[in-house]
Scaffold this active site. Structure first.
Site, PDB file in Angstrom:
ATOM      1  N   ASP A  77      42.911  49.618  36.709  1.00 57.97           N
ATOM      2  CA  ASP A  77      43.550  50.816  36.163  1.00 57.97           C
ATOM      3  C   ASP A  77      43.202  52.074  36.940  1.00 57.97           C
ATOM      4  O   ASP A  77      43.154  53.169  36.387  1.00 57.97           O
ATOM      5  CB  ASP A  77      43.219  50.968  34.668  1.00 57.97           C
ATOM      6  CG  ASP A  77      43.541  49.701  33.918  1.00 57.97           C
ATOM      7  OD1 ASP A  77      44.625  49.160  34.162  1.00 57.97           O
ATOM      8  OD2 ASP A  77      42.711  49.229  33.124  1.00 57.97           O
ATOM      9  N   HIS A  92      50.575  46.955  36.276  1.00 60.41           N
ATOM     10  CA  HIS A  92      50.623  48.066  37.223  1.00 60.41           C
ATOM     11  C   HIS A  92      51.711  49.041  36.776  1.00 60.41           C
ATOM     12  O   HIS A  92      52.874  48.680  36.664  1.00 60.41           O
ATOM     13  CB  HIS A  92      50.886  47.553  38.640  1.00 60.41           C
ATOM     14  CG  HIS A  92      49.679  46.876  39.229  1.00 60.41           C
ATOM     15  ND1 HIS A  92      49.647  46.337  40.479  1.00 60.41           N
ATOM     16  CD2 HIS A  92      48.439  46.689  38.708  1.00 60.41           C
ATOM     17  CE1 HIS A  92      48.433  45.837  40.714  1.00 60.41           C
ATOM     18  NE2 HIS A  92      47.692  46.032  39.638  1.00 60.41           N
TER      19      HIS A  92
HETATM   20  P1  IMP Z   1      40.844  38.701  31.303  1.00 64.99           P
HETATM   21  O1  IMP Z   1      41.124  39.066  32.727  1.00 64.99           O
HETATM   22  O2  IMP Z   1      42.055  38.839  30.421  1.00 64.99           O
HETATM   23  O3  IMP Z   1      40.157  37.372  31.174  1.00 64.99           O
HETATM   24  O4  IMP Z   1      39.786  39.787  30.749  1.00 64.99           O
HETATM   25  C1  IMP Z   1      38.484  39.900  31.280  1.00 64.99           C
HETATM   26  C2  IMP Z   1      38.070  41.362  31.405  1.00 64.99           C
HETATM   27  O5  IMP Z   1      38.851  41.979  32.419  1.00 64.99           O
HETATM   28  C3  IMP Z   1      38.293  42.208  30.145  1.00 64.99           C
HETATM   29  O6  IMP Z   1      37.307  43.222  30.075  1.00 64.99           O
HETATM   30  C4  IMP Z   1      39.654  42.837  30.402  1.00 64.99           C
HETATM   31  O7  IMP Z   1      39.831  44.022  29.660  1.00 64.99           O
HETATM   32  C5  IMP Z   1      39.546  43.097  31.872  1.00 64.99           C
HETATM   33  N1  IMP Z   1      40.852  43.184  32.541  1.00 64.99           N
HETATM   34  C6  IMP Z   1      41.672  42.173  32.877  1.00 64.99           C
HETATM   35  N2  IMP Z   1      42.758  42.636  33.503  1.00 64.99           N
HETATM   36  C7  IMP Z   1      42.632  43.963  33.587  1.00 64.99           C
HETATM   37  C8  IMP Z   1      43.426  44.990  34.162  1.00 64.99           C
HETATM   38  O8  IMP Z   1      44.475  44.779  34.747  1.00 64.99           O
HETATM   39  N3  IMP Z   1      42.944  46.254  34.045  1.00 64.99           N
HETATM   40  C9  IMP Z   1      41.776  46.511  33.457  1.00 64.99           C
HETATM   41  N4  IMP Z   1      41.010  45.591  32.906  1.00 64.99           N
HETATM   42  C10 IMP Z   1      41.411  44.312  32.970  1.00 64.99           C
HETATM   43 MG    MG Z   2      46.507  48.309  34.646  1.00 61.58          MG
END
Ligand code: IMP
Ligand code: MG
Length: 335
Positions: free
Chosen positions: A13, A42
Site C-alpha cells: 500500500d 493496486h
Molecule cells: P495474506 O497475504 O492474505 O495471507 O495476509 C498476510 C498479511 O499480509 C496480512 O497482514 C495482510 O493484511 C497483509 N497483506 C496481504 N496483501 C496485502 C496488500 O496488498 N497490502 C497490504 N497488506 C497486505
Molecule cells: Mg493495496
C-alpha cells in the site's frame, strides 16, 4: 527502462499502482508483468475513475501495453475475468500456463483458520492455502482451466523477447518487503517473498536483465493486519494528520506510523534499489498537492527528500503529489 522492477519498501500500500500507471503512460511501457496474487489491490486513478485491481497489471492505462501475469502468480479466475471486463483488456492480456489457481476452497480455508485470519490478520483471499497446495504439487494450473484458454501465454518468453528487442518492460511487485515470507516481520507476513529478486523469479526474468529497481516508499507508513509497526500512532492522531486510510481490497482500517529511515534503508538494501519513488507527499505536507515540478515544492518537502537521499544513498526520482496517475514530479534523467 528497458527492464525495471517495481517493489514495495514497507508493508504494501505504498502506492505502487499509481507509480506503475504513471510509468505506463509516460515512458511508455510496452510489457507490464504483474506478480503476486489477489490479496493485493493496486489503486489507480485514471481519467477521474478509480480502479482497485487485484489481478490486472497497472500498466492497463496504456492501451498499447501488453499485460501479463507471471508463472509465480496465483490466479483467482472469477476476479481475473471480472477485471478483464472492467478494464476492457481482453485482447492484450495473458496468463502464464503455469500460474497456479486459487479456488473457493482456499479462501474458505484461509477464513476458517484462526491462526491465519485472527492472529496474522490475512486478507482472507486464500493465497496462503493456495501456496500450500502449490508446494504440495497438487494445485491446478492456468492451463487446466477452460475459461483461461484464450489467455494462456509463455510470460518468461514474452518478457525476455521484449527485453532483447529493447522494449520497455516493467515487472510489477505486490505488497512490500516487510511482508515478505523471508525478509519481513515473520510470522506477520504474506505467503511469498516480495523482494525485487522474487518479482523477477515469478516473472521468469533473470537478474542480469534488470536495469532499474524502483522501491516505492510512502511518505508515512501503514500496515493492515497484525504485527509490529514501529512508531505507531493512534487512529485519532492519524485522522488529524490526514494519514488515515482504509484498505483498497478488504476495506479494513490501516494502522499508521511516521516514515522510518532505518526500515527504508533495509528495504533499499534487500531490494538492491537504484531509485526511490516517494508517494503521498501531499498527505504529509499538504502544500505539495498537485505539484509537477521539484521547484514548486515548499522547503520542508525539499528537506525531507534530501534527508532520504542522504540517508539511503539512492536518488528519489519520482514524487507523488496527488492521486491521479499524472500527479508526479519526475526527476529522472531524460534520455
Ligand atoms: P495474506 O497475504 O492474505 O495471507 O495476509 C498476510 C498479511 O499480509 C496480512 O497482514 C495482510 O493484511 C497483509 N497483506 C496481504 N496483501 C496485502 C496488500 O496488498 N497490502 C497490504 N497488506 C497486505
Ligand atoms: Mg493495496
Amino acid at each position: 527502462m528497458p527492464c525495471t522492477v517495481l517493489a514495495g519498501g514497507f508493508w504494501g500500500d505504498e502506492g505502487k499502482g499509481k507509480i506503475v500507471s504513471y510509468l505506463a503512460l509516460k515512458d511508455p511501457i510496452h510489457v507490464c508483468v504483474r506478480t503476486g496474487s489477489v490479496n493485493a489491490a493496486h489503486t489507480i486513478w485514471y481519467k477521474g475513475k478509480r480502479y482497485a485491481l487485484h489481478m490486472v497489471p497497472g500498466g492497463f492505462v496504456n492501451e498499447k501495453c501488453r499485460l501479463l501475469l507471471g508463472a509465480g502468480t496465483n490466479v483467482e479466475v472469477k476476479q481475473f475475468l471480472a477485471e478483464v471486463e472492467e478494464t476492457n483488456v481482453k485482447n492484450r492480456i495473458g496468463v502464464d500456463s503455469q500460474a497456479s489457481i486459487i479456488e473457493e476452497k482456499h479462501a474458505s480455508q484461509d477464513k476458517a483458520n484462526s491462526h491465519l485470519r485472527e492472529a496474522i490478520g490475512t486478507t482472507g483471499r486464500g493465497v496462503g492455502p493456495a501456496q500450500e497446495e502449490r508446494a504440495r504439487r497438487t494445485a491446478k494450473l492456468a492451463k487446466d482451466i477452460p475459461e483461461l484458454k484464450p489467455y494462456l501465454a509463455d510470460v518468461s518468453l514474452e518478457a525476455n523477447t521484449a527485453i532483447d528487442a529493447n522494449k520497455n518492460v516493467l515487472l510489477e511487485g505486490t505488497q512490500g518487503i516487510l511482508l515478505s515470507l523471508y525478509h519481513g516481520t515473520y510470522p506477520y507476513v504474506t505467503s511469498r517473498d516480495t523482494s525485487a529478486a522474487a518479482i523477477c523469479a515469478e516473472a521468469g526474468v533473470g537478474p542480469t536483465k534488470i536495469d532499474e529497481v524502483i522501491v516505492v516508499l510512502k511518505s508515512f507508513m501503514t500496515r493492515v493486519g497484525g504485527g509490529p509497526l514501529p512508531g505507531e500512532i493512534s487512529k485519532e492522531e492519524a485522522q488529524k494528520r490526514g494519514w488515515f486510510e482504509t484498505a483498497a481490497g478488504t476495506g479494513r482500517e490501516r494502522r499508521s506510523a511516521p516514515f522510518n529511515f532505518e526500515l527504508a534503508k533495509r528495504a533499499v538494501m534487500v531490494n538492491g534499489a537504484t531509485q526511490i519513488a516517494l508517494t503521498k507527499l501531499d498527505c504529509l505536507i499538504p502544500k505539495c498537492q498537485g505539484a509537477r515540478a521539484f521547484g514548486e515544492l515548499p522547503d520542508e518537502a525539499k528537506q525531507f527528500i534530501s534527508k532520504i537521499e542522504k540517508y539511503l544513498n539512492v536518488p528519489v526520482t519520482l514524487i507523488g503529489t496527488g492521486p491521479e496517475a499524472l500527479d508526479i514530479i519526475d526527476r529522472r534523467k531524460k534520455t
